[in-house]
Write an enzyme that holds these catalytic residues in place. Sequence first.
Site, PDB file in Angstrom:
ATOM      1  N   GLY A  62       0.672  -1.084  -0.089  1.00  0.00           N
ATOM      2  CA  GLY A  62       0.089  -0.193  -0.027  1.00  0.00           C
ATOM      3  C   GLY A  62       0.758   1.210  -0.108  1.00  0.00           C
ATOM      4  O   GLY A  62       0.370   2.243  -0.637  1.00  0.00           O
ATOM      5  N   THR A  63       1.995   1.222   0.570  1.00  0.00           N
ATOM      6  CA  THR A  63       2.842   2.599   0.821  1.00  0.00           C
ATOM      7  C   THR A  63       3.388   2.842  -0.535  1.00  0.00           C
ATOM      8  O   THR A  63       3.264   4.003  -0.989  1.00  0.00           O
ATOM      9  CB  THR A  63       3.930   2.027   1.664  1.00  0.00           C
ATOM     10  OG1 THR A  63       3.668   1.810   3.136  1.00  0.00           O
ATOM     11  CG2 THR A  63       4.801   3.313   1.972  1.00  0.00           C
ATOM     12  N   GLN A  95      -7.708  -0.313   4.228  1.00  0.00           N
ATOM     13  CA  GLN A  95      -8.498  -1.013   5.157  1.00  0.00           C
ATOM     14  C   GLN A  95      -9.793  -1.329   4.658  1.00  0.00           C
ATOM     15  O   GLN A  95     -10.598  -2.054   5.409  1.00  0.00           O
ATOM     16  CB  GLN A  95      -8.583   0.202   6.297  1.00  0.00           C
ATOM     17  CG  GLN A  95      -7.161   0.193   6.910  1.00  0.00           C
ATOM     18  CD  GLN A  95      -6.618  -0.746   7.808  1.00  0.00           C
ATOM     19  OE1 GLN A  95      -7.482  -1.838   8.119  1.00  0.00           O
ATOM     20  NE2 GLN A  95      -5.338  -0.775   8.223  1.00  0.00           N
ATOM     21  N   ALA A  99      -2.276  -6.452  -0.010  1.00  0.00           N
ATOM     22  CA  ALA A  99      -2.827  -7.770   0.474  1.00  0.00           C
ATOM     23  C   ALA A  99      -2.842  -8.099   1.705  1.00  0.00           C
ATOM     24  O   ALA A  99      -3.648  -8.993   2.087  1.00  0.00           O
ATOM     25  CB  ALA A  99      -1.604  -8.661  -0.288  1.00  0.00           C
ATOM     26  N   HIS A 100      -1.826  -7.529   2.623  1.00  0.00           N
ATOM     27  CA  HIS A 100      -1.688  -8.245   3.915  1.00  0.00           C
ATOM     28  C   HIS A 100      -2.895  -7.739   4.761  1.00  0.00           C
ATOM     29  O   HIS A 100      -3.189  -8.259   5.990  1.00  0.00           O
ATOM     30  CB  HIS A 100      -0.523  -7.965   4.618  1.00  0.00           C
ATOM     31  CG  HIS A 100      -0.186  -6.745   5.094  1.00  0.00           C
ATOM     32  ND1 HIS A 100      -0.141  -6.407   6.395  1.00  0.00           N
ATOM     33  CD2 HIS A 100       0.205  -5.484   4.487  1.00  0.00           C
ATOM     34  CE1 HIS A 100       0.149  -4.969   6.399  1.00  0.00           C
ATOM     35  NE2 HIS A 100       0.591  -4.368   5.436  1.00  0.00           N
ATOM     36  N   THR A 153      11.152  -7.117 -11.650  1.00  0.00           N
ATOM     37  CA  THR A 153      10.728  -8.554 -11.694  1.00  0.00           C
ATOM     38  C   THR A 153       9.418  -8.757 -10.621  1.00  0.00           C
ATOM     39  O   THR A 153       9.746  -8.371  -9.454  1.00  0.00           O
ATOM     40  CB  THR A 153      11.890  -9.539 -11.657  1.00  0.00           C
ATOM     41  OG1 THR A 153      12.670  -9.433 -12.338  1.00  0.00           O
ATOM     42  CG2 THR A 153      11.174 -10.897 -11.713  1.00  0.00           C
ATOM     43  N   CYS A 194       1.470   0.851  12.087  1.00  0.00           N
ATOM     44  CA  CYS A 194       2.294   1.257  10.897  1.00  0.00           C
ATOM     45  C   CYS A 194       3.463   2.156  11.881  1.00  0.00           C
ATOM     46  O   CYS A 194       4.596   2.208  11.233  1.00  0.00           O
ATOM     47  CB  CYS A 194       1.953   1.935   9.776  1.00  0.00           C
ATOM     48  SG  CYS A 194       0.859   0.682   8.780  1.00  0.00           S
TER      49      CYS A 194
HETATM   50  N1  PLP Z   1      -2.976   2.953   4.069  1.00  0.00           N
HETATM   51  C1  PLP Z   1      -3.519   2.349   5.141  1.00  0.00           C
HETATM   52  C2  PLP Z   1      -4.772   3.219   5.324  1.00  0.00           C
HETATM   53  C3  PLP Z   1      -2.856   1.569   6.081  1.00  0.00           C
HETATM   54  O1  PLP Z   1      -3.520   1.208   7.237  1.00  0.00           O
HETATM   55  C4  PLP Z   1      -1.597   1.044   5.665  1.00  0.00           C
HETATM   56  C5  PLP Z   1      -0.678   0.076   6.528  1.00  0.00           C
HETATM   57  O2  PLP Z   1      -1.405  -0.017   7.765  1.00  0.00           O
HETATM   58  C6  PLP Z   1      -0.988   1.383   4.511  1.00  0.00           C
HETATM   59  C7  PLP Z   1      -1.639   2.396   3.594  1.00  0.00           C
HETATM   60  C8  PLP Z   1       0.389   0.829   4.209  1.00  0.00           C
HETATM   61  O3  PLP Z   1       0.165  -0.372   3.742  1.00  0.00           O
HETATM   62  P1  PLP Z   1       1.541  -1.398   3.659  1.00  0.00           P
HETATM   63  O4  PLP Z   1       1.693  -1.865   4.739  1.00  0.00           O
HETATM   64  O5  PLP Z   1       0.986  -2.389   2.447  1.00  0.00           O
HETATM   65  O6  PLP Z   1       2.534  -0.883   2.879  1.00  0.00           O
END
Ligand code: PLP
Length: 372
Positions: free
Chosen positions: A73-74, A170, A191-192, A228, A315
Amino acid sequence: MAAATPCYLDHNATTPLRPVAAQAMSRACELYGNPSSVHCFGRAARRIVEEARRQVATLVSVAPETVVFTSGGTEANKLALGGCGRARILASAIEHPSVLEAAENVEIVPVDRNGIVALDVLQSLLVSNDRPVVVSMMLANNETGVIQPVAEAARIAHEHGAIMHCDAVQAAGRLDVVMAAIGVDMLTLSAHKLGGPKGVGALVVSDRIHLSPIIRGGGQERGRRSGTENVPGIAGFGAAAEAAAQETGTAAAISELRDRLEAHICRHVPAACIVGVGVERLANTSCIALPGVSAETQVMALDLAGFAVSAGSACSSGKVTASHVLTAMGLGDDMAGCAIRVSLGADNDATDIDRFVSAYRELAQRAGATAA
Ligand code: PLP
């Protein structure tokens, strides 16, 4: 003394890997071809990636070719905001740090006391618009679970010639997310958070957006993200997305547990305060403040009692600062620094809730914080 079996109540931080995802990953690990290779080994790996792309696309009802796999997500947030070519970024005050820190000079749109983005302020910021703008708003907040009026924000953004990005990390797998229905141009997934592996995510990009890559080199993902592909991770993401899309009734069962949790906490610990209680929230998320007892103290005491919860955003755990989300909602340090997040999953049951409530009650009693 630690409880016999630790109880996991931190599903917004990450979720247990679904068995179907683990199986898909294990199968993918046996195929070592590079998906870009033209020979049969490469083609076998390519089939896995494209099947997963179809599965992820189905989860949010989009065409597979709009899905760009990333490392999570980041990275997807960074790709959206850095790659869409808009000079001005407007983001809500409660976004994940990966949005707020995706660029310098992100302009902040405030939220109200319930944690809902102030659309009137968004509108006024867009009126004074002389440069191309992208608006970024999450669908559901990771700390409070509060659901945002993203469709309305997208309508306002488009009316003013801006484009709209939504971090649905989320929400996906917990709410029915149909990208066209919320009307956004870019959508972030991870994914996680839905039973897949860590380190893989996606940015869904509407074909009306020209996206420049932020990672260049090999031209993978139709030139939108080089490197890759993480074939096992992508396979696990696809399987988890498919399982999440097919799930029915889980949200209702989880919301019953959440209501039980909140009702019992309010009855036994009147000093506790549930954040965002009057507005639409994710069924699994409860943000509970206990004024005067630091979030860090609560998380540690609950951990010793055998319960895994977070202080604000997981996070950023390790940092002991008041939650930026709660601060943006106008809560003072006595609340914003004293709130924990309990986030439930399909693996929790009523016994977990009742055991948690008695541990929380003991913690509050020890801290002398039971009275309202
Ligand atoms: N966006 C939101 C709302 C999140 O809660 C998080 C992680 O907690 C992220 C982005 C980041 O995702 P990732 O852990 O896959 O980088």
